[in-house]
Design a protein around this motif. Structure first.
Motif, short mmCIF file in Angstrom:
data_model
loop_
_atom_site.label_atom_id
_atom_site.label_comp_id
_atom_site.label_asym_id
_atom_site.label_seq_id
_atom_site.Cartn_x
_atom_site.Cartn_y
_atom_site.Cartn_z
N ALA A 274 0.83 -1.20 0.00
CA ALA A 274 0.00 0.00 0.00
C ALA A 274 0.87 1.26 0.00
O ALA A 274 2.02 1.23 0.43
N TYR A 275 0.31 2.37 -0.47
CA TYR A 275 1.05 3.63 -0.36
C TYR A 275 0.88 4.21 1.04
O TYR A 275 -0.04 3.85 1.78
N GLY A 276 1.77 5.13 1.40
CA GLY A 276 1.69 5.76 2.72
C GLY A 276 2.52 7.03 2.70
O GLY A 276 2.71 7.62 1.65
N PHE A 334 7.73 4.22 5.87
CA PHE A 334 6.85 4.02 4.72
C PHE A 334 7.59 3.66 3.44
O PHE A 334 7.01 3.16 2.50
N LYS A 335 8.91 3.90 3.42
CA LYS A 335 9.75 3.35 2.34
C LYS A 335 11.19 3.31 2.80
O LYS A 335 11.54 3.91 3.84
N SER A 336 12.05 2.63 2.03
CA SER A 336 13.44 2.50 2.47
C SER A 336 14.15 3.85 2.43
O SER A 336 13.76 4.74 1.68
N GLY A 337 15.17 3.99 3.27
CA GLY A 337 16.00 5.19 3.24
C GLY A 337 15.44 6.36 4.02
O GLY A 337 15.91 7.48 3.87
N ARG A 342 5.09 8.35 9.39
CA ARG A 342 3.75 8.92 9.24
C ARG A 342 2.98 8.21 8.13
O ARG A 342 3.45 8.11 7.00
N CYS A 343 1.83 7.70 8.48
CA CYS A 343 0.98 6.96 7.55
C CYS A 343 1.71 5.80 6.87
O CYS A 343 1.36 5.42 5.75
N SER A 344 2.73 5.24 7.55
CA SER A 344 3.39 4.07 6.98
C SER A 344 2.39 2.91 7.03
O SER A 344 1.87 2.57 8.09
N PRO A 345 2.12 2.27 5.92
CA PRO A 345 1.08 1.22 5.91
C PRO A 345 1.43 0.02 6.79
O PRO A 345 0.55 -0.62 7.34
#
Ligand SMILES: NC(=O)c1ccc[n+]([C@@H]2O[C@H](COP(=O)([O-])OP(=O)(O)OC[C@H]3O[C@@H](n4cnc5c(N)ncnc54)[C@H](O)[C@@H]3O)[C@@H](O)[C@H]2O)c1
Length: 470
Positions: A274-276, A334-337, A342-345
């Motif tokens: 999912a996006y986040g 929510f993504k690497s790096g 915040r809103c990380s799925p």
């Protein structure tokens, strides 16, 4: 090459005339006597720019004829295209009756066809015939057509005959131009001989030739057309909001299309999690609410968030379906790096699993709980107040002490460390490995276990999703 085409409607007529233009000898077959007569008179069965001239030329050169006699057409050719109609049933299902009827007829004719042994034919060995499905059909149809032909002919697929899937991408109105300038030529085949025959058939067409798995080829047309429909509806919804705000929607979309890095590009298209993050969820909500405030219905834009939530629930179900309680989470941001939570799925997934009593261990090299500040800290403390009890900075500990390892982002060190723990279950939400080489049990979120040819999603039903609550 000698080619028969079953179905002389829109696609069949254009295909027949264009294949003759490429130098092939084409025999059309149709149950409609009038269409057969028209082709034999060198006339098209449809109205379309350039088709009348192509039919007349093919007729004059003796390269195009038509018949209602299936056996005659099959016996005189090496390859048969099936291009009959595939209408929708009243309930919206695809009606494949015409396809199956033609398959049976081709099979019956093939029973009496001798193996091709002359030098003129591109088909060698024991192969007698190649059937190509050009109509738009759902995945699995190729296999079914093979079974019908095998049963009707008494011949063996892969030895005596084979079936390729060769979807058509032309659009009515520009079909002749599209035929000679397709975005790509796509063939789904399971025999190298079939691939070479199709490379030969389309030799005169300058487009990338892609030979792939049969089911991938069968899926493509539906993915393409659904995406085209989505583009139209999305543009219209943006336009409707813009109109209410007195903004020129065409200027907006023209600029939108100029961004070839993120908008009109392969970016964001690969199935995954999912996006986040701090932007997408917030901005999606803002646009949706703006539309509401102006009484503009935007069902597609509204459904985006819902679909995203579904992907998180799918991840929870997939983890639960492994039947193991100790779960290691590899990546929390929510993504690497980044350390942005915040809103990380995956935070929603962890919150849900904790609520269900799972034992959770988390590794994220960028997330130091004691160093979190501001809105980042506020967000995570509201979701998982005791985060520090679950997070460790030792990846090996998480791998060792967990039974299920959930890969949530593409940090390079995960793949390396995981190979040291071959007895775990890996749930990959982001397709960390293109070629799955994990020795233990591997489950992908939106793709199957490639090695075992078994799809993870088979075990996760719609009903399961509805029962999962965050
Ligand atoms: N029209 C398009 O723009 C387009 C583009 C790409 C793909 N397609 C797909 O191509 C397929 C054909 O579409 P179309 O628009 O050419 O359909 P169509 O209805 O114009 O033509 C189908 C032809 O098949 C014939 N037929 C039916 N049963 C037959 C049988 N047993 N033997 C021989 N002929 C038989 C019919 O008489 C008709 O002439 C469909 O699956 C369609 O979805 C269409």
């Amino acid at each position: 090459m000698n080619i028969s085409i079953f179905g002389l409607g829109y696609v069949g007529c254009v295909g027949a005339a264009c294949l003759a233009k490429l130098g092939h000898t084409v025999i059309g077959v149709d149950v409609n006597e009038n269409k057969v007569r028209l082709i034999n008179e060198g006339k098209p069965t449809i109205i379309e720019e350039g088709i009348a001239e192509l039919c007349a030329e093919a007729h004059a050169k003796g390269l195009m004829s038509a018949t209602m006699d299936v056996r005659e057409a099959v016996h005189a050719t090496d390859v048969s295209f099936i291009v009959v109609g595939t209408p929708s049933s009243k309930e919206g299902h695809l009606n494949l009756n015409y396809i199956f009827a033609v398959a049976k007829q081709i099979g019956e004719a093939l029973a009496h066809k001798l193996p091709i042994i002359n030098d003129q034919s591109p088909i060698g060995g024991t192969l007698r015939h190649i059937v190509a499905i050009r109509s738009t059909v759902l995945p699995g149809t190729n296999e079914k057509v093979g079974e019908i032909i095998a049963e009707a002919s008494g011949l063996v697929r892969g030895k005596d005959f084979t079936i390729v899937s060769n979807p058509e991408f032309l659009r009515e109105g520009t079909s002749v131009k599209d035929y000679f300038n397709p975005p790509l030529t796509l063939v789904g085949a399971d025999m190298p001989e079939a691939e070479s025959v199709f490379r030969e058939i389309y030799k005169g067409i300058e487009a990338e030739f892609i030979c792939t798995d049969i089911r991938v080829a069968e899926m493509m047309k539906y993915v393409n057309n659904t995406y085209h429909a989505l583009k139209i509806v999305f543009g219209n919804e943006v336009g409707n909001i813009c109109k209410e705000l007195n903004i020129d929607s065409h200027k907006v979309m023209e600029i939108f299309c100029k961004d070839k890095q993120l908008n009109i590009s392969p970016y964001y298209f690969k199935p995954g999690f999912a996006y986040g993050g701090s932007c997408l969820p917030k901005d999606m909500k803002a646009l949706k609410t703006l539309a509401h405030d102006h009484y503009v219905d935007v069902p597609v834009i509204e459904a985006i968030g819902e679909s995203n939530e579904l992907q998180k629930r799918r991840a929870v179900q997939l983890i639960m379906a492994q039947g193991l309680r100790k779960v290691g989470i590899l990546g929390l941001s929510f993504k690497s790096g980044t350390d942005d939570l915040r809103c990380s799925p995956i935070v929603d997934v962890v919150e849900s699993l904790l609520g269900k009593g799972f034992e959770i261990r988390i590794y994220d090299k960028n997330v130091k709980v004691s160093e979190l500040t501001g809105t980042n800290k506020d967000f995570i403390m509201a979701k998982i107040p005791h985060l520090q009890h679950f997070v460790t900075d030792d990846l090996e500990t998480v791998c060792r002490e967990s039974d299920v390892l959930v890969v949530t982002n593409k940090e390079k060190d995960f793949a390396e460390v995981l190979t040291k723990y071959p007895n775990k279950v890996v749930v990959d939400l982001v397709r960390q490995w293109k070629e799955v080489d994990y020795e233990g049990h591997y489950e992908g979120l939106s793709w199957g276990d490639i090695n075992a040819n078994r799809s993870a999603q088979q075990s996760v039903t719609k009903q399961d999703f509805r029962q999962t609550e965050f």
